[in-house]
Design a protein around this motif. Structure first.
Motif, PDB file in Angstrom:
ATOM      1  N   ILE A 144       0.859  -1.197   0.000  1.00 17.82           N
ATOM      2  CA  ILE A 144       0.000   0.000   0.000  1.00 17.82           C
ATOM      3  C   ILE A 144       0.888   1.237   0.000  1.00 17.82           C
ATOM      4  CG2 ILE A 144      -0.273   0.212   2.529  1.00 17.82           C
ATOM      5  CD1 ILE A 144      -3.336   0.732   1.937  1.00 17.82           C
ATOM      6  N   GLY A 145       0.329   2.367  -0.422  1.00 17.42           N
ATOM      7  CA  GLY A 145       1.102   3.622  -0.462  1.00 17.42           C
ATOM      8  C   GLY A 145       2.298   3.449  -1.388  1.00 17.42           C
ATOM      9  N   GLY A 146       3.465   3.779  -0.883  1.00 19.72           N
ATOM     10  CA  GLY A 146       4.673   3.702  -1.704  1.00 19.72           C
ATOM     11  C   GLY A 146       5.018   2.288  -2.134  1.00 19.72           C
ATOM     12  N   GLU A 203      -2.757  -3.056   6.785  1.00 22.03           N
ATOM     13  CA  GLU A 203      -3.482  -3.433   5.557  1.00 22.03           C
ATOM     14  C   GLU A 203      -2.721  -4.543   4.829  1.00 22.03           C
ATOM     15  OE1 GLU A 203      -2.701  -0.352   6.502  1.00 22.03           O
ATOM     16  OE2 GLU A 203      -4.236   1.118   5.898  1.00 22.03           O
ATOM     17  N   THR A 204      -1.430  -4.337   4.678  1.00 19.79           N
ATOM     18  CA  THR A 204      -0.615  -5.277   3.905  1.00 19.79           C
ATOM     19  C   THR A 204      -0.503  -6.623   4.617  1.00 19.79           C
ATOM     20  OG1 THR A 204       0.600  -3.451   2.940  1.00 19.79           O
ATOM     21  CG2 THR A 204       1.694  -5.600   2.901  1.00 19.79           C
ATOM     22  N   MET A 205      -0.274  -6.590   5.918  1.00 21.80           N
ATOM     23  CA  MET A 205      -0.093  -7.855   6.627  1.00 21.80           C
ATOM     24  C   MET A 205      -1.411  -8.641   6.668  1.00 21.80           C
ATOM     25  SD  MET A 205       2.994  -7.412   6.723  1.00 21.80           S
ATOM     26  CE  MET A 205       3.233  -9.152   7.026  1.00 21.80           C
ATOM     27  N   ASP A 493       9.677  12.948   5.609  1.00 22.30           N
ATOM     28  CA  ASP A 493       8.964  12.224   6.670  1.00 22.30           C
ATOM     29  C   ASP A 493       7.463  12.286   6.361  1.00 22.30           C
ATOM     30  OD1 ASP A 493       8.156  14.785   7.333  1.00 22.30           O
ATOM     31  OD2 ASP A 493       9.291  14.902   9.194  1.00 22.30           O
ATOM     32  N   GLN A 494       6.640  11.674   7.181  1.00 24.93           N
ATOM     33  CA  GLN A 494       5.182  11.666   6.942  1.00 24.93           C
ATOM     34  C   GLN A 494       4.460  11.428   8.255  1.00 24.93           C
ATOM     35  OE1 GLN A 494       7.174   9.412   4.883  1.00 24.93           O
ATOM     36  NE2 GLN A 494       7.228   8.099   6.702  1.00 24.93           N
ATOM     37  N   TRP A 495       4.771  12.276   9.257  1.00 20.52           N
ATOM     38  CA  TRP A 495       4.162  12.076  10.568  1.00 20.52           C
ATOM     39  C   TRP A 495       2.651  12.239  10.519  1.00 20.52           C
ATOM     40  CZ3 TRP A 495       7.299   9.520  13.361  1.00 20.52           C
ATOM     41  CH2 TRP A 495       8.676   9.718  13.254  1.00 20.52           C
TER      42      TRP A 495
HETATM   43  O1  F6P Z   1       0.938   5.771   4.742  1.00 24.15           O
HETATM   44  C1  F6P Z   1       2.197   5.998   5.231  1.00 24.15           C
HETATM   45  C2  F6P Z   1       3.225   5.055   4.697  1.00 24.15           C
HETATM   46  O2  F6P Z   1       4.232   4.968   5.641  1.00 24.15           O
HETATM   47  C3  F6P Z   1       3.772   5.471   3.362  1.00 24.15           C
HETATM   48  O3  F6P Z   1       4.721   6.462   3.441  1.00 24.15           O
HETATM   49  C4  F6P Z   1       4.270   4.181   2.838  1.00 24.15           C
HETATM   50  O4  F6P Z   1       4.516   4.275   1.490  1.00 24.15           O
HETATM   51  C5  F6P Z   1       3.124   3.278   3.207  1.00 24.15           C
HETATM   52  O5  F6P Z   1       2.709   3.749   4.471  1.00 24.15           O
HETATM   53  C6  F6P Z   1       3.414   1.811   3.239  1.00 24.15           C
HETATM   54  O6  F6P Z   1       4.383   1.476   4.182  1.00 24.15           O
HETATM   55  P1  F6P Z   1       5.116   0.083   4.160  1.00 24.15           P
HETATM   56  O7  F6P Z   1       5.865  -0.031   2.882  1.00 24.15           O
HETATM   57  O8  F6P Z   1       6.034   0.101   5.335  1.00 24.15           O
HETATM   58  O9  F6P Z   1       4.086  -1.004   4.287  1.00 24.15           O
END
Ligand code: F6P
Length: 536
Positions: A144-146, A203-205, A493-495
């Motif tokens: 998810i995200g990046g 979400e990913t796990m 960062d992304q606090w």
């Molecule tokens: O939503 C915040 C964030 O930390 C993003 O910056 C990142 O891309 C995403 O969650 C996924 O994080 P991870 O790759 O650690 O699962």
């Protein structure tokens, strides 16, 4: 201080139309564009003139952009709130020299991992690495995200080069996403890549565990059919993914900057390692340009300065990304994370409050679809939206060249219309030609006036190849960096995403009905109560 100068320049030219600049300078298109390789960035359809540009460039010197840029490329810990270097550029430093972090050259590890990815990707593509039921027909990337947006965007963009197994992406924790994806697949011939930098993202796990159970139940073998992309190697081991299928990267690669490394593995499996190398080379070419070109000739710098001019000086709150390229359909979403997670900050690096607006809202859709949806507001709404058009000189379908000509015509027509507009006199003449007269003519004409004078830029490239895609993505990364330096913030960062994650964790048992919502605000408690009474 300089921003004040820029604001007074803006006020002094408020009656001027962009078209006047073209009248005054027949070479404006050439003078107010920058290029690198075959990529051309045209910012002439904006109010930027010589004085504005000089003041904008002065901002770069005042903020020591050259020093900050060198600090980034040379591995200094410019992500000060997390104590990390920022070195996604090392992932594409294919022919460059050493890059040191804490006195250690990171390049040998980067190149070693890249080589492991190439071997793995080619073996998956060739069928040497296979599932319990035979060679892989499908790959599911869970992230998810990046760990999702970059590879999704690149997979769509590089569709003409896709000759490997089918790719699917699951990101949302909504069970609908994984259920709809897995339903069509054979569990014994599917490779699952779990992509998570931290390997803790809920979400990913959650999706990864669901996929593992699906595979086991369906006759697949997770021990052979799972791979991981992560910088948390201890956690991938606990999950049960064998070390030779884990592709690691260091903490100096931010999630939203990670498509160049192991996070790009699904893309490499789809298009092959040669095409992926070309993507990296495009990124590297942009790095070399960004690092060496004079500010005025520097495409990322001029793109960033145009952004600062529109957002921080003129106050336009949103920026539309408008790729006239169907295969860039996920580019706006990718840029939303890249730009808004990076520069959506209200505190400067030194902890003080920002005195200027943060980065803009970024949004968009591929043209021409957007034209039939939200362009109405862009042309006639009360707010000015700065528009960033993108288009290729040619498409990938020679047999459909007439489609591409129409696409190009539409793209160029939009920036022309935004700048020219249509005056009341012109609108009246049109209405008069239909036979209208008097008050009704006036009334109808007013609805057909376009104010015009609305700014846009155009990025034009020969064709959307892997190399060009690499150039475009690196261009925008550097643009975000430059804007962040000029704002004096930490773009890495992304606090701001943490609070919601923490509250979601605490709400889990409440939504399950195991804990009471006492202590939650009235609205949240009432919404929980609704859920508890409306489900089986
Ligand atoms: O939503 C915040 C964030 O930390 C993003 O910056 C990142 O891309 C995403 O969650 C996924 O994080 P991870 O790759 O650690 O699962």
């Amino acid at each position: 201080m300089l921003l004040e100068t820029l604001k007074s320049l803006a006020v002094s030219q408020s009656d001027r139309r962009i078209l006047d600049l073209f009248d005054a300078d027949p070479n404006r298109a050439q003078g107010f564009s920058a290029s690198t390789g075959d990529l051309l960035f045209d910012y002439s359809k904006t109010q930027i003139d010589q004085d504005v540009r000089a003041a904008l460039i002065q901002l770069c010197n005042e903020a020591d952009l050259a020093g900050r840029r060198e600090a980034m490329f040379t591995g200094q810990k410019i992500n000060e709130t997390e104590g990390r270097a920022v070195l996604h550029t090392a992932l594409r430093n294919l022919d460059g020299g050493p890059v040191d972090v804490d006195g250690q050259d990171v390049m040998p590890d980067v190149l070693k991992t890249l080589q492991r990815m190439r071997v793995f990707a080619e073996e998956v593509r060739g069928g040497t690495i296979a599932g319990a039921g035979g060679s892989f027909t499908d790959v599911v990337n869970i992230g998810i995200g990046g760990s999702d947006l970059g590879p999704v965007m690149a997979t769509h963009a590089l569709a003409p080069y896709h000759d490997g197994p089918r790719l699917h992406y699951v990101s949302n924790v909504d069970g609908a996403h994984i259920a709809d994806t897995l339903r069509q697949l054979d569990p014994s011939r599917t490779l699952v890549i779990v992509a998570s930098k931290t390997f803790t993202t809920i979400e990913t796990m959650t999706n990864a565990r669901t996929a593992r159970a699906w595979m086991t139940d369906g006759g697949g073998d997770p021990a052979r059919q799972f791979a991981a992309v992560s910088s948390a190697l201890d956690k991938t081991q606990v999950f049960g993914i064998p070390e030779e299928r884990v592709f690691g990267f260091a903490d100096w690669v931010g999630g939203r900057y990670s498509v160049w490394g192991p996070v790009g593995l699904p893309v490499m499996i789809a298009v092959g390692s040669n095409a992926f190398d070309a993507f990296l080379r495009g990124g590297q070419a942009m790095d070399l340009h960004f690092r060496s070109a004079e500010w005025v000739e520097n495409v990322p710098v001029m793109l960033a300065l145009t952004g600062v001019w529109h957002r921080q000086v003129l106050g336009y709150a949103s920026r539309a990304v408008l790729p006239y390229d169907q295969r860039l359909l996920r580019l706006p979403a990718y840029f939303q994370q890249l730009e808004m997670e990076s520069n959506g900050k209200s505190v400067a690096m030194d902890g003080s409050s920002l005195t200027v607006p943060s980065g803009p809202v970024v949004w968009g859709e591929p043209g021409t679809n957007g034209q039939h949806a939200f362009y109405q507001l862009i042309h006639q709404g009360t707010d000015v939206v700065s528009c960033e058009f993108m288009v290729a000189a040619e498409g990938h379908e020679p047999e459909l060249a007439h489609h591409h000509r129409l696409l190009l015509a539409n793209c160029l027509a939009q920036s022309e219309a935004l700048m020219h507009g249509r005056s009341l006199d012109e609108a009246r003449a049109r209405m008069a030609a239909t036979g209208l007269q008097g008050a009704e003519l006036d009334r109808q004409a007013r609805h057909r006036v376009f104010a015009g004078n609305r700014p846009s830029t155009t990025l034009i490239y020969p064709k959307l190849t892997p190399f060009v895609l690499g150039q475009i993505i690196a261009l925008y990364e550097h643009r975000v960096f430059v804007e962040g330096v000029l704002l004096g913030i930490n773009s890495f960062d992304q606090w701001g995403v943490e609070l919601g994650k923490e509250l979601a964790t605490s709400l889990g048992p409440i939504v399950d009905g195991d804990e009471s919502p006492n202590g939650k605000d009235g609205s949240t408690a009432a919404l929980v109560a609704y859920v508890l009474t409306h489900r089986d």
